[in-house]
Motif scaffolding. Structure first.
Motif, PDB file in Angstrom:
ATOM      1  N   LYS A 236      25.234  31.574  39.402  1.00 24.25           N
ATOM      2  CA  LYS A 236      25.616  32.399  41.275  1.00 24.25           C
ATOM      3  C   LYS A 236      26.645  31.943  41.600  1.00 24.25           C
ATOM      4  O   LYS A 236      27.561  31.946  41.925  1.00 24.25           O
ATOM      5  N   ALA A 237      26.873  30.207  42.082  1.00 27.47           N
ATOM      6  CA  ALA A 237      28.248  29.888  42.139  1.00 27.47           C
ATOM      7  C   ALA A 237      29.370  30.438  41.245  1.00 27.47           C
ATOM      8  O   ALA A 237      30.079  30.458  41.956  1.00 27.47           O
ATOM      9  N   GLY A 238      28.915  30.393  39.844  1.00 28.19           N
ATOM     10  CA  GLY A 238      30.424  30.440  39.383  1.00 28.19           C
ATOM     11  C   GLY A 238      30.824  31.771  39.229  1.00 28.19           C
ATOM     12  O   GLY A 238      31.800  32.120  39.277  1.00 28.19           O
ATOM     13  N   PHE A 239      30.063  32.963  39.922  1.00 31.81           N
ATOM     14  CA  PHE A 239      30.219  33.997  39.301  1.00 31.81           C
ATOM     15  C   PHE A 239      31.059  34.153  41.058  1.00 31.81           C
ATOM     16  O   PHE A 239      31.751  34.900  41.772  1.00 31.81           O
ATOM     17  N   VAL A 240      30.509  33.532  42.340  1.00 32.45           N
ATOM     18  CA  VAL A 240      31.401  33.968  43.252  1.00 32.45           C
ATOM     19  C   VAL A 240      32.466  33.603  43.278  1.00 32.45           C
ATOM     20  O   VAL A 240      33.193  34.276  43.469  1.00 32.45           O
ATOM     21  N   PHE A 241      32.319  32.155  42.938  1.00 26.74           N
ATOM     22  CA  PHE A 241      34.354  31.812  42.237  1.00 26.74           C
ATOM     23  C   PHE A 241      34.910  32.751  41.562  1.00 26.74           C
ATOM     24  O   PHE A 241      35.885  32.969  41.779  1.00 26.74           O
ATOM     25  N   ILE A 242      34.276  33.263  40.278  1.00 27.09           N
ATOM     26  CA  ILE A 242      35.228  34.468  39.865  1.00 27.09           C
ATOM     27  C   ILE A 242      35.635  35.659  40.647  1.00 27.09           C
ATOM     28  O   ILE A 242      36.778  35.835  40.531  1.00 27.09           O
ATOM     29  N   LEU A 243      34.460  36.118  40.833  1.00 23.22           N
ATOM     30  CA  LEU A 243      34.535  37.029  42.103  1.00 23.22           C
ATOM     31  C   LEU A 243      36.015  37.231  42.427  1.00 23.22           C
ATOM     32  O   LEU A 243      36.589  37.973  43.030  1.00 23.22           O
ATOM     33  N   VAL A 244      35.911  36.175  43.780  1.00 24.64           N
ATOM     34  CA  VAL A 244      36.642  35.557  44.673  1.00 24.64           C
ATOM     35  C   VAL A 244      37.959  35.531  43.662  1.00 24.64           C
ATOM     36  O   VAL A 244      39.227  36.100  44.254  1.00 24.64           O
ATOM     37  N   GLY A 245      38.049  34.540  42.796  1.00 23.21           N
ATOM     38  CA  GLY A 245      39.394  34.340  41.813  1.00 23.21           C
ATOM     39  C   GLY A 245      39.975  35.623  41.651  1.00 23.21           C
ATOM     40  O   GLY A 245      41.362  36.078  41.573  1.00 23.21           O
ATOM     41  N   TYR A 246      39.415  36.505  40.450  1.00 24.96           N
ATOM     42  CA  TYR A 246      40.137  37.332  39.749  1.00 24.96           C
ATOM     43  C   TYR A 246      40.290  38.432  40.701  1.00 24.96           C
ATOM     44  O   TYR A 246      40.899  39.334  40.840  1.00 24.96           O
ATOM     45  N   GLY A 247      39.187  38.829  41.673  1.00 25.08           N
ATOM     46  CA  GLY A 247      39.259  39.890  43.044  1.00 25.08           C
ATOM     47  C   GLY A 247      40.317  39.709  43.571  1.00 25.08           C
ATOM     48  O   GLY A 247      41.171  40.401  44.543  1.00 25.08           O
ATOM     49  N   THR A 248      41.595  38.397  43.934  1.00 26.21           N
ATOM     50  CA  THR A 248      42.479  38.005  44.657  1.00 26.21           C
ATOM     51  C   THR A 248      43.819  38.733  43.966  1.00 26.21           C
ATOM     52  O   THR A 248      44.550  39.589  44.083  1.00 26.21           O
ATOM     53  N   LYS A 249      43.532  38.968  42.204  1.00 33.25           N
ATOM     54  CA  LYS A 249      44.167  39.238  41.534  1.00 33.25           C
ATOM     55  C   LYS A 249      43.787  40.841  41.817  1.00 33.25           C
ATOM     56  O   LYS A 249      45.186  41.933  41.104  1.00 33.25           O
ATOM     57  N   MET A 250      43.137  41.371  41.728  1.00 37.63           N
ATOM     58  CA  MET A 250      42.420  42.792  41.509  1.00 37.63           C
ATOM     59  C   MET A 250      43.086  43.712  43.063  1.00 37.63           C
ATOM     60  O   MET A 250      42.873  44.706  42.926  1.00 37.63           O
ATOM     61  N   GLY A 251      42.999  42.414  43.609  1.00 31.83           N
ATOM     62  CA  GLY A 251      43.084  43.737  45.538  1.00 31.83           C
ATOM     63  C   GLY A 251      42.483  43.668  45.947  1.00 31.83           C
ATOM     64  O   GLY A 251      42.168  44.325  46.661  1.00 31.83           O
ATOM     65  N   LEU A 252      41.460  42.959  45.858  1.00 35.72           N
ATOM     66  CA  LEU A 252      40.128  43.321  46.474  1.00 35.72           C
ATOM     67  C   LEU A 252      40.767  42.415  47.914  1.00 35.72           C
ATOM     68  O   LEU A 252      41.020  41.320  48.306  1.00 35.72           O
ATOM     69  N   ALA A 253      39.666  43.013  49.759  1.00 36.17           N
ATOM     70  CA  ALA A 253      40.219  42.313  51.035  1.00 36.17           C
ATOM     71  C   ALA A 253      39.338  41.178  51.492  1.00 36.17           C
ATOM     72  O   ALA A 253      38.066  41.402  50.570  1.00 36.17           O
ATOM     73  N   PRO A 254      39.462  40.189  51.263  1.00 34.47           N
ATOM     74  CA  PRO A 254      40.660  39.864  51.842  1.00 34.47           C
ATOM     75  C   PRO A 254      41.957  39.057  51.599  1.00 34.47           C
ATOM     76  O   PRO A 254      42.547  38.419  51.665  1.00 34.47           O
ATOM     77  N   MET A 255      41.759  39.154  50.259  1.00 39.45           N
ATOM     78  CA  MET A 255      42.468  38.476  49.235  1.00 39.45           C
ATOM     79  C   MET A 255      43.161  39.352  49.022  1.00 39.45           C
ATOM     80  O   MET A 255      44.074  38.788  48.183  1.00 39.45           O
ATOM     81  N   HIS A 256      44.079  40.348  49.598  1.00 41.23           N
ATOM     82  CA  HIS A 256      44.679  41.940  49.216  1.00 41.23           C
ATOM     83  C   HIS A 256      46.354  41.817  49.062  1.00 41.23           C
ATOM     84  O   HIS A 256      47.148  42.787  49.405  1.00 41.23           O
ATOM     85  N   THR A 257      46.823  40.477  50.167  1.00 38.92           N
ATOM     86  CA  THR A 257      47.577  40.455  51.332  1.00 38.92           C
ATOM     87  C   THR A 257      49.236  40.522  50.424  1.00 38.92           C
ATOM     88  O   THR A 257      49.787  41.229  51.279  1.00 38.92           O
ATOM     89  N   TRP A 258      48.415  39.803  49.135  1.00 36.21           N
ATOM     90  CA  TRP A 258      50.363  39.958  48.201  1.00 36.21           C
ATOM     91  C   TRP A 258      50.275  41.532  47.290  1.00 36.21           C
ATOM     92  O   TRP A 258      51.590  42.023  47.050  1.00 36.21           O
ATOM     93  N   LEU A 259      49.354  42.254  47.320  1.00 35.82           N
ATOM     94  CA  LEU A 259      49.739  43.424  46.903  1.00 35.82           C
ATOM     95  C   LEU A 259      50.789  44.583  48.005  1.00 35.82           C
ATOM     96  O   LEU A 259      51.452  45.100  46.728  1.00 35.82           O
ATOM     97  N   PRO A 260      50.794  44.397  48.578  1.00 36.80           N
ATOM     98  CA  PRO A 260      51.909  45.444  49.181  1.00 36.80           C
ATOM     99  C   PRO A 260      52.628  45.361  49.312  1.00 36.80           C
ATOM    100  O   PRO A 260      53.735  46.213  48.618  1.00 36.80           O
ATOM    101  N   ASP A 261      53.167  43.670  49.176  1.00 38.91           N
ATOM    102  CA  ASP A 261      54.809  43.875  49.760  1.00 38.91           C
ATOM    103  C   ASP A 261      55.585  43.319  48.078  1.00 38.91           C
ATOM    104  O   ASP A 261      56.103  44.275  47.412  1.00 38.91           O
ATOM    105  N   ALA A 262      54.524  43.318  47.110  1.00 34.24           N
ATOM    106  CA  ALA A 262      54.717  43.127  45.749  1.00 34.24           C
ATOM    107  C   ALA A 262      54.861  44.631  45.325  1.00 34.24           C
ATOM    108  O   ALA A 262      56.425  44.864  44.293  1.00 34.24           O
ATOM    109  N   HIS A 263      54.015  45.409  45.503  1.00 34.83           N
ATOM    110  CA  HIS A 263      53.998  47.032  44.973  1.00 34.83           C
ATOM    111  C   HIS A 263      55.382  47.585  44.771  1.00 34.83           C
ATOM    112  O   HIS A 263      55.418  48.652  45.403  1.00 34.83           O
TER     113      HIS A 263
END
Length: 474
Positions: free
Chosen positions: A196-223
Motif C-alpha cells: 500500500k505504501a509503495g502504491f501511494v508513492f508510485i501514484l504520487v510520483g508518476y501522477g506528477t508526470k501524468m499531470g494529476l492535481a495537485p502535482m500538475h503545476t508544471w504542465l500548463p507552462d511546459a505545454h
C-alpha cells in the motif's frame, strides 16, 4: 525484435544531431514510418524479448505503443511543414530530441521490470526537456526548469515507491523477478502494508508526470512554451506513459485483493484534477494553456474511471485512446493559429472560420471531440465511467464528476467561440499547407472510425489489458 523498436529511433536521433537540417527532417518522417511498421509487426507477432527479464510485450503496453507510434508518425509529417514556417533555433537539436524522446517513450511501453520502467520514465523527462526550451526565451527556460525539477521530485517519490514494493516481497519471494508480471503472480504473498505504501508513492510520483492535481503545476507552462509538435507529444503521448506505470502497479494491487484501497485513492486524485481544471480553465487567456488544463481534466477522468473499476476501466482506456488522438490534433491546430496570428492570447485571435478555414474545421471538431460530445469516443468513455460509478454507489463522487465536466465545457466553449467567430483585424501570416492540416484531419478521422468500428484484434487487446484489474464491458 522487441528491443529494436526503441533502439531504432534512439540511433537515428543521435545521428540527427550532427546531420544537415534537410536530412534531419527526412529522418524524422522515415523513422516515424519505420517505427509504426515495427510496432504493428510487434503487435501481430508478440515475440519474446532478448532481455526478457526486463522487457515484455503486454496488452496495456501494446495499446500505448500503437498510440505513440501512430501519433509520432503523423506529428512528424506536420513538423516538416511547421519547421519551414517557424524560426526555431537549433533545429537539429529539436528533431534529434524528438526522436530520442520517441525512443524513451517506447521503452516505457515495453518495460516489464519495475526499475527499468522507472529508468525509462525518468529518461522521458531528460529527452523532452530540450523540446520545451526550444525558443530559448526566459519564459521557456523557466517552464523547462519547472518541468525538470517538479517531475524529478515526483520520479524520486516513484523510486521510493518501487523500493517499497520490492520490500513487500519479504524473505519468501527472493527468487521472484522484480517484474510487474511476476509480482502480480505472487501478489497474495506480498506484505499488504508495504505494498500500500509503495502504491501511494508510485501514484504520487508518476501522477506528477501524468499531470494529476495537485502535482500538475508544471504542465500548463511546459505545454504553453513548447513548440506545437512537442506539445502534441507531451499531451497526447507522454502523459499516457506515466499512466502506464500507475496502471501496471494497480494490477499488482488488484491481484493482491487491495483494489478498494488503490481504487479509492485513484478516484480522489481524479476528482481533484477535474476540479482543478474546472477552476483554472474559466480564466485562461492563452489557448495553449487552455488546452493544457483540458489535458489535466482528461487525466483526471482516466484516473477516476480506473479507480471506479469494472466498466469504468473500459471507459478510462477508451478516453485515453481518444484523448491522445484528439488532443494531439488540437495542439497541432494551435500551432497553425500561433503561426497565423503570431500571438498566444485569445483576445488577439478571432474569425478563424474565415481567416484559416481548414484549420478551423480541425480545431472546432477537436473541441467537440475533447468536450465529450457525440459521436466522438470520449463521450462513450465518459458514459461508461458514469454508469460504473452509479453502479458502485459513488453518488456524490459522480455528481461532482458530472458538474465539473459541465463547468469545463462551458468555459472551454466560450473561449473557442471567441477564437473561431469573434471579429479580428489581425492579418493571417501563413498559408495553410497540406502537411500542416492533413495530420489533424487523419487524427480526428481515426478517432471517429474507432467510435463505430474497433477491429477484433484491437478490441481483444483492450479486453486483455483491462481484465487484469477487473475491468470489462459488464
Amino acid at each position: 525484435m522487441v528491443e529494436i523498436v526503441f533502439l531504432t529511433p534512439f540511433i537515428t536521433g543521435l545521428g540527427t544531431f550532427f546531420l544537415p537540417k534537410i536530412i534531419g527532417r527526412c529522418l524524422l518522417v522515415l523513422t516515424g514510418a519505420a517505427h509504426l511498421t515495427l510496432s504493428l509487426m510487434l503487435w501481430r507477432d508478440q515475440p519474446r524479448a532478448i532481455f526478457d527479464q526486463y522487457f515484455a510485450v503486454t496488452p496495456e503496453g501494446m495499446l500505448s505503443l500503437l498510440v505513440i507510434s501512430l501519433l509520432f508518425f503523423l506529428i512528424s509529417i506536420y513538423t516538416v511543414g511547421f519547421l519551414r514556417e517557424s524560426k526555431i533555433q537549433s533545429e537539429r537539436l529539436f528533431t534529434g530530441a524528438m526522436l530520442v524522446f520517441l525512443s524513451t517513450m517506447t521503452m516505457v511501453t515495453l518495460s516489464d521490470h519495475i526499475m527499468v520502467m522507472w529508468i525509462a520514465i525518468e529518461a522521458t523527462t531528460l529527452a523532452s526537456a530540450p523540446l520545451i526550451n526550444t525558443h530559448r526565451s526566459a519564459a521557456s527556460l523557466e517552464a523547462t526548469w519547472k518541468y525538470v525539477l517538479i517531475c524529478s521530485v515526483g520520479i524520486a517519490m516513484a523510486l521510493l515507491g518501487s523500493v517499497l514494493v520490492a520490500f513487500s516481497m519479504g524473505q519468501g519471494n527472493t527468487d521472484t523477478p522484480l517484474s510487474f508480471s511476476a509480482l502480480a503472480g505472487v501478489a497474495k504473498t506480498l506484505n499488504p502494508l508495504w505494498l500500500k505504501a509503495g502504491f501511494v508513492f508510485i501514484l504520487v510520483g508518476y501522477g506528477t508526470k501524468m499531470g494529476l492535481a495537485p502535482m500538475h503545476t508544471w504542465l500548463p507552462d511546459a505545454h504553453s512554451e513548447a513548440p506545437s509538435p512537442a506539445s502534441a507529444l507531451l499531451s497526447g503521448v507522454l502523459l499516457n506513459c506515466a499512466y502506464l506505470g500507475i496502471f501496471k502497479t494497480n494490477k499488482i494491487m488488484v491481484a493482491a485483493g487491495l483494489e478498494d484501497f488503490s481504487g479509492g485513492i485513484l478516484m480522489v486524485f481524479g476528482l481533484l484534477s477535474i476540479l482543478a481544471a474546472a477552476t483554472f480553465i474559466l480564466k485562461q487567456n492563452e489557448y495553449k494553456r487552455m488546452l493544457a488544463y483540458s489535458s489535466i481534466e482528461n487525466m483526471g477522468i482516466i484516473a477516476f474511471g480506473t479507480g471506479v473499476g469494472g466498466l469504468g476501466v473500459y471507459g478510462a482506456v477508451i478516453c485515453m485512446l481518444h484523448h491522445s488522438l484528439i488532443k494531439s490534433s488540437l495542439f497541432l491546430s494551435s500551432g497553425n493559429i500561433l503561426l497565423g496570428y503570431g500571438n498566444r492570447l485569445i483576445k488577439n485571435t478571432g474569425n478563424l472560420v474565415k481567416g484559416m478555414p481548414r484549420t478551423f474545421v480541425a480545431f472546432f471538431a477537436g473541441f467537440a471531440g475533447i468536450s465529450g460530445l457525440p459521436p466522438f469516443g470520449i463521450f462513450i468513455g465518459e458514459l461508461c465511467i458514469i454508469i460504473a460509478a452509479f453502479r458502485s454507489g459513488s453518488y456524490v463522487a459522480v455528481t461532482v464528476f458530472i458538474l465539473s465536466l459541465c463547468v469545463i465545457f462551458a468555459g472551454f466553449g466560450n473561449q473557442v467561440m471567441k477564437i473561431c467567430f469573434e471579429e479580428c483585424s489581425t492579418e493571417i501570416k501563413i498559408q495553410e499547407r497540406a502537411s500542416m492540416v492533413l495530420p489533424q484531419y487523419l487524427l480526428l478521422l481515426t478517432s471517429l472510425i474507432l467510435c463505430f468500428f474497433i477491429p477484433d484484434s484491437l478490441n481483444q487487446t483492450i479486453s486483455d489489458a483491462i481484465s487484469a484489474i477487473g475491468g470489462g464491458l459488464r
